[in-house]
Enzyme design. Sequence first.
Site, mmCIF file in Angstrom:
data_model
loop_
_atom_site.group_PDB
_atom_site.id
_atom_site.type_symbol
_atom_site.label_atom_id
_atom_site.label_comp_id
_atom_site.label_asym_id
_atom_site.label_seq_id
_atom_site.Cartn_x
_atom_site.Cartn_y
_atom_site.Cartn_z
ATOM 1 N N CYS A 1 -4.553 -0.537 10.319
ATOM 2 C CA CYS A 1 -4.915 0.597 11.145
ATOM 3 C C CYS A 1 -4.602 0.317 12.604
ATOM 4 C CB CYS A 1 -6.414 0.891 10.988
ATOM 5 S SG CYS A 1 -6.972 1.027 9.286
ATOM 6 N N ARG B 1 -6.368 5.438 10.669
ATOM 7 C CA ARG B 1 -6.462 4.770 9.376
ATOM 8 C C ARG B 1 -5.195 4.847 8.543
ATOM 9 N NH1 ARG B 1 -10.058 5.993 3.927
ATOM 10 N NH2 ARG B 1 -10.018 3.847 3.145
ATOM 11 N N LEU B 2 -4.801 3.681 8.015
ATOM 12 C CA LEU B 2 -3.829 3.591 6.934
ATOM 13 C C LEU B 2 -4.610 3.143 5.713
ATOM 14 C CD1 LEU B 2 -0.908 3.552 5.789
ATOM 15 C CD2 LEU B 2 -0.776 1.163 6.514
ATOM 16 N N ASN C 1 -9.016 -3.329 12.302
ATOM 17 C CA ASN C 1 -7.621 -3.311 11.886
ATOM 18 C C ASN C 1 -7.340 -4.588 11.119
ATOM 19 O OD1 ASN C 1 -4.786 -3.137 11.694
ATOM 20 N ND2 ASN C 1 -4.502 -3.994 13.734
ATOM 21 N N GLY C 2 -6.905 -4.481 9.879
ATOM 22 C CA GLY C 2 -6.560 -5.661 9.104
ATOM 23 C C GLY C 2 -7.179 -5.663 7.731
ATOM 24 N N ASP D 1 -13.734 -3.539 2.684
ATOM 25 C CA ASP D 1 -13.924 -4.821 3.358
ATOM 26 C C ASP D 1 -14.512 -4.643 4.752
ATOM 27 O OD1 ASP D 1 -11.532 -3.606 4.165
ATOM 28 O OD2 ASP D 1 -10.491 -5.489 4.509
ATOM 29 N N SER E 1 4.937 -11.162 2.859
ATOM 30 C CA SER E 1 6.052 -11.739 3.602
ATOM 31 C C SER E 1 6.001 -13.262 3.527
ATOM 32 C CB SER E 1 5.974 -11.289 5.064
ATOM 33 O OG SER E 1 6.758 -12.105 5.902
ATOM 34 N N GLY E 2 7.155 -13.901 3.678
ATOM 35 C CA GLY E 2 7.240 -15.355 3.684
ATOM 36 C C GLY E 2 7.166 -15.972 5.062
#
Length: 633
Positions: A2, A50-51, A75-76, A100, A365-366
């Site tokens: 977010c 918000r996402l 956010n996170g 969460d 992601s790496g």
Amino acid sequence: MCGISGIFSFDSDFVIDSELLKSMNNAQAHRGPNGQGYHIKPGIGLGHRRLSVIDLAGGHQPLYNADKSVVVVFNGEIFNHHDLAKELTALGYNFQTHSDTETIVHAWQEWGVDCVHHFRGMFAFILWDSIKKELFVARDRLGVKPLHYSLLSNGSVIFGSELKVLRQHPLCPNTINPESIEDYLTFGYIPDPKTIFSDVFKLEAGYYLHLKQNENSKELIPIQYWDLPWQANETLSSQEIEEELIERLKEAVEIRMEAEVPLGAFLSGGVDSGAIVAMMSQLQSTPVNTCSIGFDVPEFNETDFAKLVADRYQTNHNVEMVNHEDFDLIDKLIDIYDEPYADSSALPTYRVCELARKHVTVALSGDGGDELFAGYRRYRLHMAEQALRDKIPLSIRKPIFSVLGKLYPKLDWAPQFLRAKTTFQSLALSSSEAYLNSMSKLRVDERENLYSKRFLDKLNGYNSGEVFKRLLKGKSFDDPLKEVQYLDYKTWITGDINTKVDRASMAHGLEVRVPFLDHQFIEWAFKVPSSANLYKGEGKAALKKQLESHVPHDNLYRKKMGFSVPLAEWLRGPLKDKLRSLITSEAFMATGIFQSEKINIMLEDHLANKKNHADSLWTLMMLGLFIERESAK
């Protein structure tokens, strides 16, 4: 994932301008296309975009505790939120959602500022406790998620996920910080806690702010709550590495696979992304969604190697080819990053995020594997130089190699063994100073050669070596490789890698999760001895050894290609006119930073193919683009 924003006043009667807060919040609408929410009371205003990823129905923000005395915008992701919810429930807290976010408010109620030690994840949040009259603002340990802030002339403090949020406020400072220019030209980004503007800051990774209303003190003093285990003396044995590495990595991947929306992974064809896809494939019964982009220039195209991993694990593989002259994005970069940012891999990163969002909402992601396991070529070169530094006392090295460094020409076009200028300079320096010299976009002598006397006066003796000195103050490393890895985590990871991925992904409403940046995994893996990471000239040796049964041999042991673009050719060809117009423009020269004749010499030498100044000129061009945008406002 977010975007968050806020206005706080130390005066509890301060009236929050609701329209201004909404304007700030909506400046980051791209970060949260699924909704918005606000908490506005005297002295405090919080905004959220918000996402939706977890608890689609119940995870709306701002989120409150039962009596609404505590409110948070976040956010996170808190990846251990299920375990935390069980622990907090046992302590008597009732959860109203499966989000969460709710664990944050109850963790604050139970543990106060120590709540951050209980969170495992990537996060930036602003929490207000109306009973205690306290504001608590925190950023995750590795700086995966961003947070900016500024104390304004009216005594209020503004916050935002991106710099553009703060700049909606009419009192947000907009004077360019000369030290930030020096840092930018050195690093190619502006390291935390600075931004391009004086008196506007980024909250550093692993830090929090704890502000109390109606108290005399109005200082903003960030407090560090976590650091890499730089003091650890113990190292892991070969047996411990063999027994634990894969299982610990797999666990870091597994806790990042919770989502109520489509989930996938980036797949570049390198070691780290291949490792992440391998772990995901072993953890889920359905094929992993993977995304790769390629270039129409063979030496920059890795799609064949990505396909090796995709075929092995039968992933749902999505590939798009990008024209190597994909210049349309360049003008967007300043809008995305809000300040000068010179990592040219931002272009392909934007494209791979654009591709991924067509298929998934969350991508693993790496990123972080090279920094943790010493995969970069620069680590090998640094340690080779360090072997010489260790043999020759500084009192002898400094005068001899300083002179050689000044006299030896810069031969970027020559074979590697003849490119000795940077090496000679580095041999005259300490380990950390040498690393900064080799990493710099423009070395200190190059920067000072370009600066005007007026700008040097503004710097008043400051140079960006102070960034490393501040980070190393009070610390002593027995292992020079661990020292430069530590510095990379405090600067490169947060200022370059995480910034690049956060802005590029959020521009498309995509959440990116990074298992190699799991703090528990890092605390363990940072104890892998350097001799196991750099072994017989092979970087990342310990990791590759343990991945041999999981990732194809060609992916593990081929020459590292990197996520790059043909800068030198671009700047001599199709971008030549754009480069020239930006770094010789009236606005660029009106800043008084540079000597115009010195800029022209660098430019013409590159265009004539006499020297390769690609990195330096790209760095200057992106600064020019920023200056052009600012002058137009």
